[in-house]
Scaffold this active site. Sequence first.
Site, PDB file in Angstrom:
ATOM      1  CE  LYS A  73      -3.489   2.663   2.324  1.00 57.20           C
ATOM      2  NZ  LYS A  73      -4.526   2.222   3.864  1.00 57.20           N
ATOM      3  CE  LYS A  94      -5.956   1.993  -0.633  1.00 56.01           C
ATOM      4  NZ  LYS A  94      -6.341   2.089   0.709  1.00 56.01           N
TER       5      LYS A  94
HETATM    6  C1  PBG Z   1      -7.320   3.335   5.720  1.00 59.95           C
HETATM    7  C2  PBG Z   1      -7.574   3.256   4.054  1.00 59.95           C
HETATM    8  C3  PBG Z   1      -7.314   4.187   3.277  1.00 59.95           C
HETATM    9  C4  PBG Z   1      -8.066   3.910   1.765  1.00 59.95           C
HETATM   10  C5  PBG Z   1      -8.361   2.342   2.202  1.00 59.95           C
HETATM   11  N1  PBG Z   1      -8.138   2.237   3.635  1.00 59.95           N
HETATM   12  C6  PBG Z   1      -6.920   5.511   3.144  1.00 59.95           C
HETATM   13  C7  PBG Z   1      -5.411   5.889   3.600  1.00 59.95           C
HETATM   14  O1  PBG Z   1      -4.725   5.063   3.699  1.00 59.95           O
HETATM   15  O2  PBG Z   1      -5.168   7.168   3.657  1.00 59.95           O
HETATM   16  C8  PBG Z   1      -8.096   4.328   0.595  1.00 59.95           C
HETATM   17  C9  PBG Z   1      -9.249   4.050  -0.445  1.00 59.95           C
HETATM   18  C10 PBG Z   1      -9.461   4.875  -1.341  1.00 59.95           C
HETATM   19  O3  PBG Z   1      -9.047   5.960  -1.689  1.00 59.95           O
HETATM   20  O4  PBG Z   1     -10.482   4.436  -2.070  1.00 59.95           O
HETATM   21  N2  PBG Z   1      -6.074   3.624   5.918  1.00 59.95           N
END
Ligand code: PBG
Length: 326
Positions: free
Chosen positions: A196, A249
Amino acid sequence: MSAFPITRLRRLRQNEMLRELVAETQLAPNDFIYPLFISEEISKPQEITAMPGIKQWTVKSVVKEAKRAYEVGIPAVLLFGIPSKKDGVGSEAYNKKGVIQKAIREIKSSVPNILVITDVCLCEYTDHGHCGILKNTIVDNDPSLELISQMALSHIQAGADMVAPSDMMDGRVGAIRKLLDQNGFVDTPIMAYSAKYASGFYSPFREAAQSSPQFGDRKTYQMDSRNVREALREIELDIEEGTDIIMVKPALAYLDVIYRAKNQYNLPLAAYNVSGEYSMIKAAAKNGWIDEKRIVMEVLTGIKRAGADIIISYFAPQVAEWLQNK
Ligand code: PBG
């Protein structure tokens, strides 16, 4: 191999049926997971300005939306909660009567067959908006693991089918696996947000989930977008710690990561088509600059062609409808 004029690649492109016959990539409704936002702060469904067509739901109204997704063939939803109270340690995240725990029970009792997966991360529940707890201004890895695994356990105890840790603390998959197993949930799978990245593509989500960090950014725990070998290390560690599904992601700016992960590991691979990727298409389509349906299908097919087995997307129910009416 004989070249032109013996070989003519246009032969197999002549008509729709030939193209269908030789198509290498097919999207199906059961490739998709549909994310849903459930807020304790609202009394009726609320449009998210930065994500046209996507709403925050109440604990009651989300059931209808889960059912709609299930009826068009979407096998799973991914739940995000917005609690009415936030504090330094994200207490509402592991409260048995918290917003997500309630929503899980409501969805499972009305649409029992849909898979309920929950996002496990503290950022929507902490008043500072970071994904773990703080020591001074540092996100403190090891004590955060305790709370993150308690959060995962409480989701599973409420009836969730799978947990998806997205916090990017080191060791979270192992900590969650251990606590679930100790509590008898040896058959409950984990889908780890393995690679991520710290990404600008999450901006619309932060309005949807009200989870912006109140200071600093997430670069001390989420990955640097310049790195791909590091992504493979993240994935490797999650596999060693016992994840069942790996995830990359965002998706679109990271197709090479998806491709590399697919070639290197034999676990099911998910890709998250994130909020910014959704909203950019919506905005351009609204202006008449692109054909929404065509672009959505092209983008999602690209993610699958790169190697994703599972696509998490806000377009999921819409795509399932398009596929059914093809
Ligand atoms: C929580 C999380 C996030 C997303 C999914 N889980 C935001 C982040 O990490 O700031 C993003 C999902 C999206 O942008 O569709 N940590």
